[in-house]
Design a protein around this motif. Structure first.
Motif, PDB file in Angstrom:
ATOM      1  N   SER A  74      10.180  -0.519   2.094  1.00 30.10           N
ATOM      2  CA  SER A  74       9.951  -0.070   0.717  1.00 30.10           C
ATOM      3  C   SER A  74       8.582  -0.475   0.188  1.00 30.10           C
ATOM      4  O   SER A  74       7.958   0.269  -0.581  1.00 30.10           O
ATOM      5  CB  SER A  74      11.054  -0.602  -0.207  1.00 30.10           C
ATOM      6  OG  SER A  74      11.034  -2.010  -0.277  1.00 30.10           O
ATOM      7  N   THR A  75       8.083  -1.649   0.581  1.00 32.39           N
ATOM      8  CA  THR A  75       6.746  -2.049   0.124  1.00 32.39           C
ATOM      9  C   THR A  75       5.659  -1.197   0.775  1.00 32.39           C
ATOM     10  O   THR A  75       4.637  -0.901   0.135  1.00 32.39           O
ATOM     11  CB  THR A  75       6.486  -3.532   0.417  1.00 32.39           C
ATOM     12  OG1 THR A  75       6.822  -3.834   1.780  1.00 32.39           O
ATOM     13  CG2 THR A  75       7.280  -4.428  -0.510  1.00 32.39           C
ATOM     14  N   ALA A  76       5.876  -0.781   2.017  1.00 32.14           N
ATOM     15  CA  ALA A  76       4.900   0.101   2.667  1.00 32.14           C
ATOM     16  C   ALA A  76       4.831   1.445   1.948  1.00 32.14           C
ATOM     17  O   ALA A  76       3.742   1.959   1.651  1.00 32.14           O
ATOM     18  CB  ALA A  76       5.256   0.304   4.138  1.00 32.14           C
ATOM     19  N   LEU A  77       5.985   2.014   1.654  1.00 36.40           N
ATOM     20  CA  LEU A  77       6.015   3.305   0.960  1.00 36.40           C
ATOM     21  C   LEU A  77       5.525   3.166  -0.479  1.00 36.40           C
ATOM     22  O   LEU A  77       4.831   4.042  -0.992  1.00 36.40           O
ATOM     23  CB  LEU A  77       7.434   3.873   0.995  1.00 36.40           C
ATOM     24  CG  LEU A  77       7.991   4.174   2.400  1.00 36.40           C
ATOM     25  CD1 LEU A  77       9.426   4.688   2.309  1.00 36.40           C
ATOM     26  CD2 LEU A  77       7.116   5.174   3.136  1.00 36.40           C
ATOM     27  N   SER A  78       5.862   2.061  -1.128  1.00 37.01           N
ATOM     28  CA  SER A  78       5.387   1.830  -2.487  1.00 37.01           C
ATOM     29  C   SER A  78       3.868   1.698  -2.516  1.00 37.01           C
ATOM     30  O   SER A  78       3.205   2.231  -3.411  1.00 37.01           O
ATOM     31  CB  SER A  78       6.036   0.567  -3.061  1.00 37.01           C
ATOM     32  OG  SER A  78       5.533   0.270  -4.343  1.00 37.01           O
ATOM     33  N   ALA A  79       3.308   0.971  -1.536  1.00 34.24           N
ATOM     34  CA  ALA A  79       1.849   0.825  -1.468  1.00 34.24           C
ATOM     35  C   ALA A  79       1.176   2.175  -1.304  1.00 34.24           C
ATOM     36  O   ALA A  79       0.113   2.431  -1.895  1.00 34.24           O
ATOM     37  CB  ALA A  79       1.480  -0.106  -0.311  1.00 34.24           C
ATOM     38  N   ALA A  80       1.784   3.055  -0.504  1.00 34.08           N
ATOM     39  CA  ALA A  80       1.208   4.386  -0.306  1.00 34.08           C
ATOM     40  C   ALA A  80       1.243   5.192  -1.605  1.00 34.08           C
ATOM     41  O   ALA A  80       0.264   5.862  -1.960  1.00 34.08           O
ATOM     42  CB  ALA A  80       1.972   5.119   0.792  1.00 34.08           C
ATOM     43  N   ILE A  81       2.350   5.129  -2.327  1.00 35.82           N
ATOM     44  CA  ILE A  81       2.459   5.859  -3.596  1.00 35.82           C
ATOM     45  C   ILE A  81       1.487   5.301  -4.628  1.00 35.82           C
ATOM     46  O   ILE A  81       0.821   6.048  -5.355  1.00 35.82           O
ATOM     47  CB  ILE A  81       3.905   5.789  -4.117  1.00 35.82           C
ATOM     48  CG1 ILE A  81       4.840   6.544  -3.168  1.00 35.82           C
ATOM     49  CG2 ILE A  81       4.003   6.374  -5.529  1.00 35.82           C
ATOM     50  CD1 ILE A  81       6.314   6.343  -3.475  1.00 35.82           C
ATOM     51  N   LEU A  82       1.370   3.969  -4.686  1.00 34.35           N
ATOM     52  CA  LEU A  82       0.476   3.339  -5.660  1.00 34.35           C
ATOM     53  C   LEU A  82      -0.996   3.596  -5.350  1.00 34.35           C
ATOM     54  O   LEU A  82      -1.860   3.342  -6.197  1.00 34.35           O
ATOM     55  CB  LEU A  82       0.735   1.826  -5.695  1.00 34.35           C
ATOM     56  CG  LEU A  82       2.030   1.396  -6.372  1.00 34.35           C
ATOM     57  CD1 LEU A  82       2.333  -0.065  -6.054  1.00 34.35           C
ATOM     58  CD2 LEU A  82       1.948   1.596  -7.879  1.00 34.35           C
ATOM     59  N   SER A  83      -1.295   4.092  -4.164  1.00 35.85           N
ATOM     60  CA  SER A  83      -2.682   4.402  -3.814  1.00 35.85           C
ATOM     61  C   SER A  83      -3.205   5.616  -4.556  1.00 35.85           C
ATOM     62  O   SER A  83      -4.415   5.842  -4.609  1.00 35.85           O
ATOM     63  CB  SER A  83      -2.799   4.638  -2.296  1.00 35.85           C
ATOM     64  OG  SER A  83      -2.456   3.479  -1.565  1.00 35.85           O
ATOM     65  N   PHE A  84      -2.300   6.419  -5.129  1.00 39.88           N
ATOM     66  CA  PHE A  84      -2.687   7.629  -5.839  1.00 39.88           C
ATOM     67  C   PHE A  84      -2.679   7.376  -7.343  1.00 39.88           C
ATOM     68  O   PHE A  84      -1.773   6.708  -7.861  1.00 39.88           O
ATOM     69  CB  PHE A  84      -1.727   8.764  -5.498  1.00 39.88           C
ATOM     70  CG  PHE A  84      -1.782   9.190  -4.056  1.00 39.88           C
ATOM     71  CD1 PHE A  84      -2.588  10.241  -3.666  1.00 39.88           C
ATOM     72  CD2 PHE A  84      -1.047   8.520  -3.093  1.00 39.88           C
ATOM     73  CE1 PHE A  84      -2.651  10.632  -2.340  1.00 39.88           C
ATOM     74  CE2 PHE A  84      -1.094   8.899  -1.766  1.00 39.88           C
ATOM     75  CZ  PHE A  84      -1.910   9.960  -1.382  1.00 39.88           C
ATOM     76  N   ALA A 146      -6.965   0.127   4.124  1.00 39.72           N
ATOM     77  CA  ALA A 146      -6.431   1.489   4.024  1.00 39.72           C
ATOM     78  C   ALA A 146      -6.320   1.934   2.568  1.00 39.72           C
ATOM     79  O   ALA A 146      -6.658   3.078   2.229  1.00 39.72           O
ATOM     80  CB  ALA A 146      -5.068   1.552   4.710  1.00 39.72           C
ATOM     81  N   MET A 147      -5.875   1.048   1.685  1.00 42.94           N
ATOM     82  CA  MET A 147      -5.694   1.426   0.286  1.00 42.94           C
ATOM     83  C   MET A 147      -7.025   1.642  -0.425  1.00 42.94           C
ATOM     84  O   MET A 147      -7.093   2.392  -1.401  1.00 42.94           O
ATOM     85  CB  MET A 147      -4.869   0.356  -0.434  1.00 42.94           C
ATOM     86  CG  MET A 147      -3.433   0.265   0.054  1.00 42.94           C
ATOM     87  SD  MET A 147      -2.439  -0.981  -0.819  1.00 42.94           S
ATOM     88  CE  MET A 147      -2.138  -0.133  -2.376  1.00 42.94           C
ATOM     89  N   ARG A 148      -8.074   1.005   0.063  1.00 44.01           N
ATOM     90  CA  ARG A 148      -9.400   1.187  -0.546  1.00 44.01           C
ATOM     91  C   ARG A 148      -9.939   2.598  -0.318  1.00 44.01           C
ATOM     92  O   ARG A 148     -10.870   3.023  -1.010  1.00 44.01           O
ATOM     93  CB  ARG A 148     -10.389   0.173   0.014  1.00 44.01           C
ATOM     94  CG  ARG A 148     -10.359  -1.170  -0.673  1.00 44.01           C
ATOM     95  CD  ARG A 148     -11.458  -2.081  -0.142  1.00 44.01           C
ATOM     96  NE  ARG A 148     -12.783  -1.513  -0.368  1.00 44.01           N
ATOM     97  CZ  ARG A 148     -13.473  -1.661  -1.493  1.00 44.01           C
ATOM     98  NH1 ARG A 148     -12.962  -2.356  -2.490  1.00 44.01           N
ATOM     99  NH2 ARG A 148     -14.664  -1.127  -1.618  1.00 44.01           N
ATOM    100  N   GLN A 149      -9.378   3.330   0.640  1.00 46.00           N
ATOM    101  CA  GLN A 149      -9.836   4.689   0.909  1.00 46.00           C
ATOM    102  C   GLN A 149      -9.337   5.670  -0.149  1.00 46.00           C
ATOM    103  O   GLN A 149      -9.748   6.835  -0.163  1.00 46.00           O
ATOM    104  CB  GLN A 149      -9.352   5.145   2.292  1.00 46.00           C
ATOM    105  CG  GLN A 149      -9.592   4.151   3.428  1.00 46.00           C
ATOM    106  CD  GLN A 149     -11.032   3.701   3.526  1.00 46.00           C
ATOM    107  OE1 GLN A 149     -11.953   4.519   3.564  1.00 46.00           O
ATOM    108  NE2 GLN A 149     -11.234   2.381   3.572  1.00 46.00           N
ATOM    109  N   PHE A 150      -8.464   5.197  -1.025  1.00 44.11           N
ATOM    110  CA  PHE A 150      -7.894   6.063  -2.045  1.00 44.11           C
ATOM    111  C   PHE A 150      -8.342   5.601  -3.433  1.00 44.11           C
ATOM    112  O   PHE A 150      -9.311   4.861  -3.546  1.00 44.11           O
ATOM    113  CB  PHE A 150      -6.362   6.076  -1.907  1.00 44.11           C
ATOM    114  CG  PHE A 150      -5.915   6.629  -0.584  1.00 44.11           C
ATOM    115  CD1 PHE A 150      -5.711   7.991  -0.410  1.00 44.11           C
ATOM    116  CD2 PHE A 150      -5.722   5.780   0.509  1.00 44.11           C
ATOM    117  CE1 PHE A 150      -5.324   8.505   0.816  1.00 44.11           C
ATOM    118  CE2 PHE A 150      -5.334   6.282   1.732  1.00 44.11           C
ATOM    119  CZ  PHE A 150      -5.135   7.651   1.890  1.00 44.11           C
ATOM    120  N   ALA A 151      -7.679   6.044  -4.458  1.00 42.64           N
ATOM    121  CA  ALA A 151      -8.159   5.774  -5.817  1.00 42.64           C
ATOM    122  C   ALA A 151      -7.019   5.279  -6.695  1.00 42.64           C
ATOM    123  O   ALA A 151      -6.628   5.942  -7.660  1.00 42.64           O
ATOM    124  CB  ALA A 151      -8.800   7.029  -6.417  1.00 42.64           C
TER     125      ALA A 151
END
Length: 211
Positions: A74-84, A146-151
């Motif tokens: 869940s933290t992996a998927l949450s991190a991906a969603i929070l990247s947007f 990885a998260m730095r590649q997003f906004a």
């Protein structure tokens, strides 16, 4: 008019195709795959606890591993969603780790009640926290990069989720590796440090994910 058409044609030639951002679920699965591979390789090197198969016959151990894995996922998927910036219109999914942690705390409470008489404490203590922290360094570096590649526009929350994802990877590794059944030890040196890690993530998110 010809000059305007030539200008438009020239500008259109100079433009480059923009690579669309991946869907957060696919992005999260990609990060999960990398962390899982890291976990498997490390377990292959360090070895699992010798009584692991026996432990899987104990319901509270199974529940603990299942929910710890749930935190990891869940933290992996949450991190991906929070990247947007707009959370990809999936705000509820972004906060799924909160429910996982609540269920995990409940399982630990019942495991503590069931641990009667208490299992003997291991001879070590804070070394477990240090081992989890060291194990988590590589996943932490990877997820922040990885998260730095997003906004992300939720920098502090993203930082908390990112470090909890990395720390849960380490906690899962040590739980499968260390031969101990003391719930008090696990709570004190494996899981309570997640609070300090979350505070660190609050600070790191602002520092490392700023754009």
């Amino acid at each position: 008019m010809d000059k305007i058409e030539q200008l438009i044609a020239g500008l259109s030639k100079d433009t480059q195709a923009v690579q669309p951002a991946p869907r957060p679920w696919l992005l999260g699965l990609k990060w999960l795959g990398a962390a899982t591979a890291y976990l498997v390789v490390t377990l292959a090197i360090s070895g699992t606890r010798p009584d692991l198969l026996l432990q899987f016959h104990k319901p509270w151990f199974v529940a603990e591993i299942v929910l710890l894995t749930g935190i990891f996922v869940s933290t992996a998927l949450s991190a991906a969603i929070l990247s947007f910036p707009d959370l990809h219109q999936q705000r509820r999914a972004a906060f799924a780790p909160v429910w996982m942690f609540a269920l995990f705390a409940l399982v630990l409470f019942f495991s503590w009640l069931a641990d009667n008489p208490p299992s003997p404490l291991p001879v070590h203590s804070f070394e477990c926290t240090i081992n989890i922290f060291i194990f988590s360094l590589l996943p932490s570096a990877g997820i922040f990069y990885a998260m730095r590649q997003f906004a992300s526009t939720h920098l502090r929350l993203s930082g908390i989720v990112a470090v909890l994802f990395a720390f849960s990877t380490g906690a899962l590794w040590l739980r499968l590796h260390e031969q101990t059944d003391s719930i008090i030890h696990l709570i004190e040196w494996h899981y309570l440090p997640m609070i300090a890690v979350a505070a660190l993530g609050w600070w790191l998110g602002k520092k490392l994910l700023k754009w």
